[in-house]
Design a protein around this motif. Structure first.
Motif, PDB file in Angstrom:
ATOM      1  N   PHE A  81       0.824  -1.207   0.000  1.00 55.62           N
ATOM      2  CA  PHE A  81       0.000   0.000   0.000  1.00 55.62           C
ATOM      3  C   PHE A  81       0.862   1.263   0.000  1.00 55.62           C
ATOM      4  O   PHE A  81       0.500   2.271  -0.615  1.00 55.62           O
ATOM      5  CB  PHE A  81      -0.975   0.001   1.178  1.00 55.62           C
ATOM      6  N   TYR A  82       2.018   1.220   0.663  1.00 55.48           N
ATOM      7  CA  TYR A  82       2.921   2.371   0.637  1.00 55.48           C
ATOM      8  C   TYR A  82       3.403   2.633  -0.789  1.00 55.48           C
ATOM      9  O   TYR A  82       3.345   3.759  -1.281  1.00 55.48           O
ATOM     10  CB  TYR A  82       4.114   2.151   1.569  1.00 55.48           C
ATOM     11  N   LEU A  83       3.876   1.583  -1.458  1.00 52.94           N
ATOM     12  CA  LEU A  83       4.414   1.761  -2.812  1.00 52.94           C
ATOM     13  C   LEU A  83       3.321   2.161  -3.812  1.00 52.94           C
ATOM     14  O   LEU A  83       3.557   2.998  -4.695  1.00 52.94           O
ATOM     15  CB  LEU A  83       5.107   0.477  -3.262  1.00 52.94           C
ATOM     16  N   ASP A  84       2.132   1.592  -3.671  1.00 46.09           N
ATOM     17  CA  ASP A  84       1.032   1.929  -4.568  1.00 46.09           C
ATOM     18  C   ASP A  84       0.610   3.385  -4.387  1.00 46.09           C
ATOM     19  O   ASP A  84       0.439   4.122  -5.378  1.00 46.09           O
ATOM     20  CB  ASP A  84      -0.146   0.994  -4.309  1.00 46.09           C
ATOM     21  N   ASN A  85       0.450   3.833  -3.164  1.00 41.73           N
ATOM     22  CA  ASN A  85       0.076   5.229  -2.911  1.00 41.73           C
ATOM     23  C   ASN A  85       1.177   6.188  -3.327  1.00 41.73           C
ATOM     24  O   ASN A  85       0.895   7.287  -3.817  1.00 41.73           O
ATOM     25  CB  ASN A  85      -0.273   5.429  -1.432  1.00 41.73           C
ATOM     26  N   ASN A  86       2.436   5.791  -3.166  1.00 42.65           N
ATOM     27  CA  ASN A  86       3.550   6.632  -3.584  1.00 42.65           C
ATOM     28  C   ASN A  86       3.557   6.793  -5.104  1.00 42.65           C
ATOM     29  O   ASN A  86       3.777   7.898  -5.621  1.00 42.65           O
ATOM     30  CB  ASN A  86       4.867   6.035  -3.102  1.00 42.65           C
ATOM     31  N   LYS A  87       3.299   5.708  -5.837  1.00 45.12           N
ATOM     32  CA  LYS A  87       3.263   5.766  -7.307  1.00 45.12           C
ATOM     33  C   LYS A  87       2.130   6.678  -7.784  1.00 45.12           C
ATOM     34  O   LYS A  87       2.319   7.513  -8.679  1.00 45.12           O
ATOM     35  CB  LYS A  87       3.096   4.354  -7.862  1.00 45.12           C
ATOM     36  N   LYS A  88       0.956   6.544  -7.164  1.00 40.38           N
ATOM     37  CA  LYS A  88      -0.174   7.379  -7.569  1.00 40.38           C
ATOM     38  C   LYS A  88       0.049   8.840  -7.196  1.00 40.38           C
ATOM     39  O   LYS A  88      -0.321   9.752  -7.946  1.00 40.38           O
ATOM     40  CB  LYS A  88      -1.456   6.857  -6.941  1.00 40.38           C
ATOM     41  N   TYR A  89       0.686   9.089  -6.064  1.00 42.14           N
ATOM     42  CA  TYR A  89       0.990  10.466  -5.664  1.00 42.14           C
ATOM     43  C   TYR A  89       1.909  11.121  -6.687  1.00 42.14           C
ATOM     44  O   TYR A  89       1.665  12.250  -7.125  1.00 42.14           O
ATOM     45  CB  TYR A  89       1.626  10.474  -4.277  1.00 42.14           C
ATOM     46  N   HIS A  90       2.969  10.414  -7.060  1.00 42.37           N
ATOM     47  CA  HIS A  90       3.912  10.982  -8.033  1.00 42.37           C
ATOM     48  C   HIS A  90       3.260  11.154  -9.403  1.00 42.37           C
ATOM     49  O   HIS A  90       3.576  12.118 -10.127  1.00 42.37           O
ATOM     50  CB  HIS A  90       5.163  10.107  -8.142  1.00 42.37           C
ATOM     51  N   SER A  91       2.339  10.278  -9.769  1.00 44.16           N
ATOM     52  CA  SER A  91       1.640  10.415 -11.045  1.00 44.16           C
ATOM     53  C   SER A  91       0.801  11.694 -11.069  1.00 44.16           C
ATOM     54  O   SER A  91       0.864  12.467 -12.039  1.00 44.16           O
ATOM     55  CB  SER A  91       0.758   9.193 -11.269  1.00 44.16           C
ATOM     56  N   TYR A  92       0.037  11.938 -10.008  1.00 47.94           N
ATOM     57  CA  TYR A  92      -0.784  13.160  -9.954  1.00 47.94           C
ATOM     58  C   TYR A  92       0.091  14.404  -9.812  1.00 47.94           C
ATOM     59  O   TYR A  92      -0.222  15.457 -10.386  1.00 47.94           O
ATOM     60  CB  TYR A  92      -1.788  13.085  -8.801  1.00 47.94           C
ATOM     61  N   ARG A  93       1.176  14.303  -9.074  1.00 47.86           N
ATOM     62  CA  ARG A  93       2.058  15.455  -8.908  1.00 47.86           C
ATOM     63  C   ARG A  93       2.721  15.830 -10.235  1.00 47.86           C
ATOM     64  O   ARG A  93       2.799  17.011 -10.596  1.00 47.86           O
ATOM     65  CB  ARG A  93       3.130  15.154  -7.861  1.00 47.86           C
ATOM     66  N   ASP A  94       3.187  14.811 -10.969  1.00 49.67           N
ATOM     67  CA  ASP A  94       3.823  15.100 -12.257  1.00 49.67           C
ATOM     68  C   ASP A  94       2.824  15.683 -13.255  1.00 49.67           C
ATOM     69  O   ASP A  94       3.161  16.580 -14.033  1.00 49.67           O
ATOM     70  CB  ASP A  94       4.454  13.826 -12.826  1.00 49.67           C
ATOM     71  N   ALA A  95       1.586  15.176 -13.233  1.00 49.97           N
ATOM     72  CA  ALA A  95       0.557  15.724 -14.131  1.00 49.97           C
ATOM     73  C   ALA A  95       0.268  17.183 -13.784  1.00 49.97           C
ATOM     74  O   ALA A  95       0.101  18.025 -14.687  1.00 49.97           O
ATOM     75  CB  ALA A  95      -0.711  14.887 -14.033  1.00 49.97           C
ATOM     76  N   TYR A  96       0.245  17.499 -12.500  1.00 51.23           N
ATOM     77  CA  TYR A  96      -0.010  18.883 -12.079  1.00 51.23           C
ATOM     78  C   TYR A  96       1.152  19.792 -12.486  1.00 51.23           C
ATOM     79  O   TYR A  96       0.946  20.911 -12.969  1.00 51.23           O
ATOM     80  CB  TYR A  96      -0.236  18.928 -10.572  1.00 51.23           C
ATOM     81  N   LYS A  97       2.392  19.317 -12.316  1.00 48.64           N
ATOM     82  CA  LYS A  97       3.560  20.116 -12.715  1.00 48.64           C
ATOM     83  C   LYS A  97       3.574  20.348 -14.226  1.00 48.64           C
ATOM     84  O   LYS A  97       3.916  21.448 -14.689  1.00 48.64           O
ATOM     85  CB  LYS A  97       4.843  19.413 -12.293  1.00 48.64           C
ATOM     86  N   ARG A  98       3.234  19.332 -14.993  1.00 50.17           N
ATOM     87  CA  ARG A  98       3.200  19.484 -16.450  1.00 50.17           C
ATOM     88  C   ARG A  98       2.116  20.489 -16.859  1.00 50.17           C
ATOM     89  O   ARG A  98       2.318  21.284 -17.773  1.00 50.17           O
ATOM     90  CB  ARG A  98       2.951  18.140 -17.128  1.00 50.17           C
ATOM     91  N   ARG A  99       1.000  20.441 -16.146  1.00 50.10           N
ATOM     92  CA  ARG A  99      -0.089  21.363 -16.463  1.00 50.10           C
ATOM     93  C   ARG A  99       0.329  22.800 -16.138  1.00 50.10           C
ATOM     94  O   ARG A  99       0.000  23.736 -16.876  1.00 50.10           O
ATOM     95  CB  ARG A  99      -1.349  20.996 -15.694  1.00 50.10           C
ATOM     96  N   LEU A 100       1.069  23.001 -15.053  1.00 44.56           N
ATOM     97  CA  LEU A 100       1.554  24.348 -14.715  1.00 44.56           C
ATOM     98  C   LEU A 100       2.601  24.827 -15.706  1.00 44.56           C
ATOM     99  O   LEU A 100       2.737  26.036 -15.939  1.00 44.56           O
ATOM    100  CB  LEU A 100       2.142  24.357 -13.299  1.00 44.56           C
ATOM    101  N   ALA A 101       3.338  23.885 -16.309  1.00 45.92           N
ATOM    102  CA  ALA A 101       4.344  24.264 -17.309  1.00 45.92           C
ATOM    103  C   ALA A 101       3.716  24.548 -18.675  1.00 45.92           C
ATOM    104  O   ALA A 101       4.409  25.005 -19.581  1.00 45.92           O
ATOM    105  CB  ALA A 101       5.381  23.155 -17.441  1.00 45.92           C
ATOM    106  N   GLY A 102       2.419  24.270 -18.821  1.00 52.68           N
ATOM    107  CA  GLY A 102       1.741  24.608 -20.063  1.00 52.68           C
ATOM    108  C   GLY A 102       1.444  23.428 -20.955  1.00 52.68           C
ATOM    109  O   GLY A 102       0.877  23.601 -22.033  1.00 52.68           O
ATOM    110  N   PHE A 103       1.814  22.230 -20.582  1.00 54.47           N
ATOM    111  CA  PHE A 103       1.502  21.055 -21.395  1.00 54.47           C
ATOM    112  C   PHE A 103       0.059  20.624 -21.168  1.00 54.47           C
ATOM    113  O   PHE A 103      -0.491  20.753 -20.090  1.00 54.47           O
ATOM    114  CB  PHE A 103       2.438  19.884 -21.048  1.00 54.47           C
ATOM    115  N   THR A 104      -0.547  20.090 -22.208  1.00 60.27           N
ATOM    116  CA  THR A 104      -1.910  19.577 -22.102  1.00 60.27           C
ATOM    117  C   THR A 104      -1.951  18.179 -22.696  1.00 60.27           C
ATOM    118  O   THR A 104      -1.010  17.723 -23.328  1.00 60.27           O
ATOM    119  CB  THR A 104      -2.902  20.479 -22.865  1.00 60.27           C
TER     120      THR A 104
END
Length: 185
Positions: A81-104
């Motif tokens: 559960f730690y590794l699964d939640n960590n993977k999903k956290y990084h996935s949403y964080r990277d998507a948010y960072k890409r969206r702030l950088a202007g990627f869609t």
């Protein structure tokens, strides 16, 4: 009156029974089971140390092999559960960072920015909680090995006994029921 009769009969039967073994007969030789075993005060420390080095090793040292799958099941599940939640956290964080950088056009294009932040916080909280649960199971593994090694050395012999007793009340001359705990030095 019937209840009192059954209680008295039960106490009489249990009080007169020899519920513990004083001698073990092996062939023709009689082995005395009242001899005290020597206590090694470092055994609990060794068991705790072994469990700290490799979870489950302290349980094996105490010869409680049935506990090893429980230890690994608890630690493995919480680590999953730690590794699964960590993977999903990084996935949403990277998507948010890409969206702030202007990627869609990422995999979470159906979510707005506030939902991405909310998902990050959710998975980060669950990741941290899973890590605490994993650490808790690891510490519980060490404590279990230590306590079990202490209890293996616990002195249980014939000098300790608990027996039901029927005695007569001095004032009313009625029988009283009781338990006696005898400890002989």
């Amino acid at each position: 009156m019937n209840k009192l009769f059954y209680i008295v009969a039960l106490c009489f039967l249990l009080g007169n029974q020899n519920l513990y073994s004083q001698q073990i007969v092996e062939g023709l030789a009689i082995k005395d089971s009242t001899k005290l075993k020597e206590i090694d005060p470092l055994t609990p420390t060794k068991a705790a140390f072994y469990s700290a080095i490799l979870p489950g090793l302290g349980q094996a040292y105490n010869k409680r092999y049935w506990k090893i799958p429980i230890v690994y099941g608890a630690l493995g599940t919480s680590m999953y559960f730690y590794l699964d939640n960590n993977k999903k956290y990084h996935s949403y964080r990277d998507a948010y960072k890409r969206r702030l950088a202007g990627f869609t056009g990422d995999q979470y294009s159906y979510l707005d920015d506030s939902r991405l932040v909310q998902a990050q916080r959710f998975y980060q909280r669950n990741r941290d909680l899973s890590l605490l649960v994993t650490l808790g199971f690891y510490i519980l593994n060490i404590v279990d090995a230590n306590v079990d090694a202490h209890l293996i050395q616990f002195n249980v012999n014939d000098k300790l006994s608990l027996a039901p007793d029927i005695y007569q009340n001095d004032f009313t001359a009625r029988p009283n029921l009781g338990l006696t705990l005898n400890f002989k030095f």
